[in-house]
Design a protein around this motif. Structure first.
Motif, short mmCIF file in Angstrom:
data_model
loop_
_atom_site.label_atom_id
_atom_site.label_comp_id
_atom_site.label_asym_id
_atom_site.label_seq_id
_atom_site.Cartn_x
_atom_site.Cartn_y
_atom_site.Cartn_z
N HIS A 64 0.84 -1.20 0.00
CA HIS A 64 0.00 0.00 0.00
C HIS A 64 0.87 1.25 0.00
CE1 HIS A 64 -3.50 -2.42 1.93
NE2 HIS A 64 -3.46 -2.55 0.63
N ARG A 65 1.96 1.18 0.79
CA ARG A 65 2.87 2.33 0.83
C ARG A 65 3.47 2.60 -0.55
NH1 ARG A 65 4.75 0.27 5.76
NH2 ARG A 65 6.60 -0.67 4.87
N LEU A 66 3.92 1.52 -1.22
CA LEU A 66 4.56 1.69 -2.51
C LEU A 66 3.58 2.22 -3.53
CD1 LEU A 66 6.76 -1.53 -2.60
CD2 LEU A 66 7.39 0.78 -1.91
N LEU A 67 2.37 1.64 -3.58
CA LEU A 67 1.39 2.09 -4.56
C LEU A 67 1.04 3.56 -4.32
CD1 LEU A 67 -0.56 1.70 -6.84
CD2 LEU A 67 -2.17 0.59 -5.30
N THR A 68 0.81 3.93 -3.07
CA THR A 68 0.49 5.33 -2.78
C THR A 68 1.66 6.23 -3.15
OG1 THR A 68 -0.76 4.48 -0.91
CG2 THR A 68 -0.48 6.84 -1.02
N GLY A 69 2.88 5.78 -2.83
CA GLY A 69 4.07 6.56 -3.15
C GLY A 69 4.23 6.79 -4.64
N LEU A 70 3.79 5.81 -5.45
CA LEU A 70 3.87 5.96 -6.90
C LEU A 70 2.77 6.89 -7.42
CD1 LEU A 70 4.69 2.33 -8.09
CD2 LEU A 70 6.14 4.34 -8.27
N LEU A 71 1.66 6.98 -6.68
CA LEU A 71 0.54 7.81 -7.14
C LEU A 71 0.69 9.28 -6.75
CD1 LEU A 71 -2.55 5.50 -6.47
CD2 LEU A 71 -1.40 6.00 -8.63
N VAL A 72 1.38 9.53 -5.64
CA VAL A 72 1.49 10.90 -5.13
C VAL A 72 1.95 11.90 -6.19
CG1 VAL A 72 2.88 12.36 -3.59
CG2 VAL A 72 1.65 10.41 -2.66
N PRO A 73 2.98 11.58 -7.02
CA PRO A 73 3.44 12.59 -7.99
C PRO A 73 2.36 13.05 -8.96
CG PRO A 73 5.06 10.85 -7.77
CD PRO A 73 3.85 10.41 -7.00
N PHE A 74 1.30 12.28 -9.14
CA PHE A 74 0.24 12.71 -10.05
C PHE A 74 -0.73 13.69 -9.38
CE2 PHE A 74 1.60 8.64 -11.90
CZ PHE A 74 1.94 9.09 -13.16
N VAL A 75 -0.55 13.87 -8.08
CA VAL A 75 -1.36 14.87 -7.38
C VAL A 75 -0.71 16.23 -7.65
CG1 VAL A 75 -2.20 15.68 -5.16
CG2 VAL A 75 -1.98 13.23 -5.59
N THR A 76 -1.48 17.15 -8.19
CA THR A 76 -0.89 18.42 -8.61
C THR A 76 -0.60 19.30 -7.39
OG1 THR A 76 -1.19 20.38 -9.96
CG2 THR A 76 -3.21 19.34 -9.11
N CYS A 77 0.66 19.66 -7.22
CA CYS A 77 1.06 20.39 -6.02
C CYS A 77 0.96 21.89 -6.25
CB CYS A 77 2.49 20.02 -5.63
SG CYS A 77 3.71 20.48 -6.86
N SER A 78 1.14 22.68 -5.20
CA SER A 78 0.93 24.12 -5.32
C SER A 78 2.01 24.78 -6.18
CB SER A 78 0.86 24.76 -3.94
OG SER A 78 2.01 24.44 -3.21
N ALA A 79 3.19 24.15 -6.26
CA ALA A 79 4.24 24.73 -7.10
C ALA A 79 3.82 24.68 -8.58
CB ALA A 79 5.55 23.99 -6.90
N ARG A 80 3.13 23.58 -8.96
CA ARG A 80 2.68 23.49 -10.34
C ARG A 80 1.61 24.54 -10.63
NH1 ARG A 80 2.42 16.94 -10.56
NH2 ARG A 80 3.22 17.14 -8.45
N LEU A 81 0.84 24.88 -9.59
CA LEU A 81 -0.21 25.88 -9.76
C LEU A 81 0.34 27.20 -10.28
CD1 LEU A 81 -3.17 26.77 -9.33
CD2 LEU A 81 -2.57 27.34 -6.98
N THR A 82 1.53 27.61 -9.78
CA THR A 82 2.08 28.90 -10.22
C THR A 82 2.31 28.89 -11.73
OG1 THR A 82 4.33 28.13 -9.79
CG2 THR A 82 3.24 29.33 -8.02
N VAL A 83 2.75 27.75 -12.27
CA VAL A 83 2.99 27.67 -13.71
C VAL A 83 1.67 27.67 -14.47
CG1 VAL A 83 4.27 26.48 -15.51
CG2 VAL A 83 4.98 26.24 -13.13
N TYR A 84 0.69 26.88 -13.96
CA TYR A 84 -0.64 26.87 -14.63
C TYR A 84 -1.15 28.30 -14.75
CZ TYR A 84 -0.86 21.96 -12.99
OH TYR A 84 -0.61 20.67 -12.71
N VAL A 85 -1.08 29.03 -13.63
CA VAL A 85 -1.68 30.36 -13.58
C VAL A 85 -1.00 31.27 -14.59
CG1 VAL A 85 -1.96 32.42 -12.17
CG2 VAL A 85 -2.50 30.18 -11.22
N LEU A 86 0.33 31.25 -14.62
CA LEU A 86 1.04 32.12 -15.56
C LEU A 86 0.68 31.78 -17.00
CD1 LEU A 86 3.61 34.19 -15.96
CD2 LEU A 86 4.58 32.07 -16.89
N VAL A 87 0.84 30.50 -17.34
CA VAL A 87 0.64 30.10 -18.73
C VAL A 87 -0.83 30.27 -19.14
CG1 VAL A 87 0.82 28.18 -20.35
CG2 VAL A 87 2.59 28.51 -18.63
N ALA A 88 -1.74 29.86 -18.27
CA ALA A 88 -3.16 29.95 -18.63
C ALA A 88 -3.59 31.39 -18.78
CB ALA A 88 -4.01 29.25 -17.57
#
Lengths: 706, 75
Positions: free
Chosen positions: A446-470
């Motif tokens: 369960h730990r490994l599966l969750t650990g592999l899925l976490v990167p697909f959760v969009t973090c707040s750092a990605r938000l700054t790029v979305y906002v600028l580009v969008a």
């Protein structure tokens, strides 16, 4: 039912062997065993303080914490065995505890065992105790939670229990340090004069079968395993290495005869019931109850926190609180630490280097490479500390188990237990503490599966790029585009989760929920402090090197000129970094953004998404503060050119790629620490593949319409 | 009956655990043995229950609850 073991995993599960220095190999070894959530880890932390290390048991994939206990009779090496309800192994953790107790052929076996027994929940705890008694190992019973039991009107007669178990019983409250001296004396005595505990009888029905089998056991097997344990294991059909087939077959026949005529008959279940019969006899003998002990205040709280009406809103409120604390509260601390590093520290170092006559390349390496890397690393420290404190509070207070119950059904959609929700929620703030947060899951898969899925959760750092580009490309619809990225993120977690479950994690059956709920308790400051420090130290140790090395490497690459310029003073376009970006660019042509400006931004995004905006500005030879005024036309021109007249699908593809590929090197470092190199690399490969395929699909389909 | 049909808070006695071998073994190890005192503490979404099993509190999903057979206890 793999999530029946709630707590315990918090105490740093690291992939790597870290047995360094802290443990004296000659000191007597004492193993700590017990059910989950009985104060075992508290006891371990109290006895060893920070003198502990976590590492894999030699030759096993299970990690255990070991520590030095400064006992009055000399140092003792304490081994914190994984919490378990039973010695019948249902998971690698339980198998390890079993092997340590029964297999005399195993290295590093303990000289004595301290078993933590929860006075407020005796039945289940005495069941494990019965099994440990069957192994014949010298025992000390630490009777924990006597305060909780007393508050419920339950009194346990320790002396009488001690007589029945044939081993010392020490009443204690580890959280408050009560009973530590008595435990110290009892353990010293057990080590000086080891003797086996009593043997719980299994009833008139089972005992004759055990006696019949005992006479047939080969000497080689009884030399390696305790005879009583071996007989019971064989009769219940458990495979034991080195036992002749004939003996095993005889045992199976004896076992089958025990349950003859019962359609649900099973010798294993029968033996378990017999152990419980002994347990209930013991309880009748040692426990006195005062008043109505049936409904506790904890039950009344549960009616509210888990009800079908208020359970979900309260859960969402708590998760929102965790999210806000890991994002908003950490931000000023992070900024202050980074300002300190970038300002005074970098300035002082630069000045010092100039003073001793170091050239520009050395100054650049130290200040812009190494010190900047350390700054990045320290920036994560407040965030991680807050995350670890929250995890400890949620776990120790008992709420996490309730939260797991509330969202269990939802998480089961992707085959994860309810508590996997927490790391995924935290991931929306930052993936790094989220990966570390997978430790709340007891089951490794369960730990490994969750650990592999976490990167697909969009973090707040990605938000700054979305906002600028969008905002550059979509004007009024920018908000909708950003929202769509969050929806896509959730869809990716579910989709990839389902995919991984059908492939890599196929054996992971959807286990029914049977979750032990610990009583609500006020977490103690000292305990939270120790847990947080131990985990933070482990994070710095494992992730630190990766982060500092990556930042330094990126600085080096962007400082080495190709063709024109000098080292440390070259435009990005003509550095090794620029050339690498140019080389990578054609790979993104099918997605409509095959241009070196974009691939340079994505390369930086691999290091940290926070840096994507500044790199984009840099590649157009503008400062970050140039703003939309200059950057927007430049960006538009680039996407117009690369997309062959379909800039909007290309921009969407770019954003989708940004969402799905590797979040940052700090996440990679955290994954490396939690799940090891192989799976981390697999995860990176998977992220890049998914990101590329999705981006190409978005552009190719999108350009048909726009 | 199963705990799902039982009144919240009513004292009951476990008479039998059904289901496959692995499932029964796990439940028995947690203390779900015939004769054990059981009562429903709280009801969650989707038929999940929080059960009192003696002094212990155990959350089970609807499917698991359906494998527990209980009868009213009169003491």
């Amino acid at each position: 039912m793999t999530d029946v073991r709630p707590a315990k995993t918090l105490l740093a599960k690291s992939c790597c062997d870290e047995h360094t220095g802290t443990v004296d190999e000659r000191a007597p070894r004492v193993a700590l065993a017990g059910n989950p959530n009985v104060g075992k880890s508290t006891l371990f932390n109290t006895l060893t303080g920070a003198r502990q290390s976590v590492g894999n048991w030699p030759g096993k994939t299970v990690s255990v914490a070991r520590g030095t206990w400064r006992a009055s009779g000399g140092d003792v090496t304490l081994i914190d065995l994984p919490g378990t309800y039973s010695l019948l192994p249902g998971s690698p953790d339980e198998a390890l505890t079993r092997d340590v107790l029964v297999d005399h052929g195993m290295d590093g076996r303990p000289d004595a065992v301290v078993i933590a027994v929860d006075a407020a929940n005796l039945a289940r705890n005495l069941y494990l105790l019965a099994q440990v008694m069957e192994t014949g190992v010298p025992l000390v019973v630490a009777l924990t939670m006597v305060d909780v039991a007393r508050a419920r009107g339950v009194r346990v007669d320790a002396d009488r229990l001690s007589a029945l178990v044939g081993a010392p019983v020490v009443p204690m409250v580890p959280r408050r340090g009560e009973g530590l001296d008595a435990l110290d004396r009892a353990v010293a005595e057990a080590l000086a004069n080891p003797r086996p505990p009593a043997v719980p009888p299994l009833g008139d029905h089972v005992e004759p079968a055990l006696a019949a089998l005992a006479a047939e056991l080969p000497a080689a097997s009884t030399a390696r395993f305790p005879a009583r344990w071996l007989s019971i294991a064989l009769i219940t059909g458990e495979p034991v290495p080195g036992v002749p087939d004939g003996t095993a077959a005889l045992a199976r026949d004896l076992g089958a005869a025990l349950v003859d005529g019962d359609d649900l008959g099973d010798p294993e279940v029968l033996v378990a019931e017999q152990r419980y019969a002994w347990v209930h006899k013991v309880i009748a003998d040692v426990v006195t109850r005062r008043g109505d002990t049936r409904t506790t205040w904890s039950d009344r709280v549960d009616r509210v926190l888990t009800s079908r009406w208020s359970g979900a809103p309260i859960f969402l409120a708590v998760m929102w609180g965790v999210f806000v604390l890991t994002t908003k509260a950490a931000a000023p601390l992070t900024a202050a630490l980074q300002a300190l590093i970038d300002g005074p520290v970098a300035g002082a170092a630069g000045g010092a280097l100039t003073a001793i006559g170091a050239g520009a390349p050395v100054r650049g390496l130290v200040v812009d490479g190494i010190i900047a890397g350390v700054g990045q690393l320290l920036g994560f420290v407040p965030l991680m500390a807050i995350m670890f404190v929250l995890l400890a509070v949620l776990e120790d207070s008992g709420y996490l188990a309730r939260a797991a119950f509330v969202v269990d059904r939802l998480m089961r959609l992707i085959g994860l237990p309810g508590r996997a929700f927490l790391p995924l929620i935290v991931g929306f703030g930052c993936n790094v503490p989220a990966v570390a947060g997978t430790r709340i899951l007891a089951d490794r898969r369960h730990r490994l599966l969750t650990g592999l899925l976490v990167p697909f959760v969009t973090c707040s750092a990605r938000l700054t790029v979305y906002v600028l580009v969008a905002s550059v490309f979509f004007g009024d619809a920018a908000g909708t585009v950003v929202f769509a990225m969050y929806v896509l993120s959730i869809a990716l977690v579910i989709g990839i989760g389902l995919l991984l479950r059908r492939t890599l994690f196929r054996g992971m059956a959807g286990e029914p929920l049977v979750l032990d709920l610990p009583p609500y308790r006020l977490p103690t400051l000292r305990l939270i402090g120790t847990q947080t420090w131990v985990k933070l130290r482990a994070f710095l140790r494992t992730a630190g090197g990766v982060i500092v090395a990556t930042v330094t490497l990126v600085w080096l690459l962007s400082s080495i000129p190709v063709g024109q310029g000098t080292f440390g003073d070259t435009p990005v376009e003509h550095s090794v970094y620029g050339v690498a970006a140019r080389t990578a660019a054609p790979a993104f042509a099918p997605a409509g953004f095959g241009d070196w400006h974009n691939s340079a931004a994505l390369l930086t995004g691999f290091v940290a998404k926070e840096a994507v905006v500044s790199t984009t500005a840099q590649t157009y030879s503008m400062s970050e503060s140039a703003g939309d005024g200059e950057l927007a036309p430049a960006l538009r021109a680039t996407f117009d050119r690369t997309s062959g007249g379909h800039p909007l699908p290309a921009v969407l593809a770019f954003l989708v790629f940004l969402l799905a590929y590797t979040p940052c090197m700090a996440t990679v470092a955290a994954q490396w620490a939690e799940m090891g190199g192989r799976l981390t690399l697999f995860g990176i490969g998977m992220q890049l593949t998914v990101a590329w395929l999705l981006a190409v699909a978005v552009f190719q389909l999108g350009s048909l319409f726009w | 009956m199963t705990p799902r049909e039982a009144t919240t808070g009513a004292a009951m006695r476990l008479s039998r655990v059904t289901g496959d071998r692995r499932h029964r073994r796990r439940l028995v190890e947690l203390g779900f043995v015939p004769g054990a005192d059981v009562s429903v503490i709280a009801r969650g979404v989707n038929g999940g229950l929080i059960l009192a099993l003696g002094d212990a509190r155990v959350a089970v999903d609807a499917g698991t609850a359906a494998t527990l057979l209980v009868e009213p206890s009169h003491d």
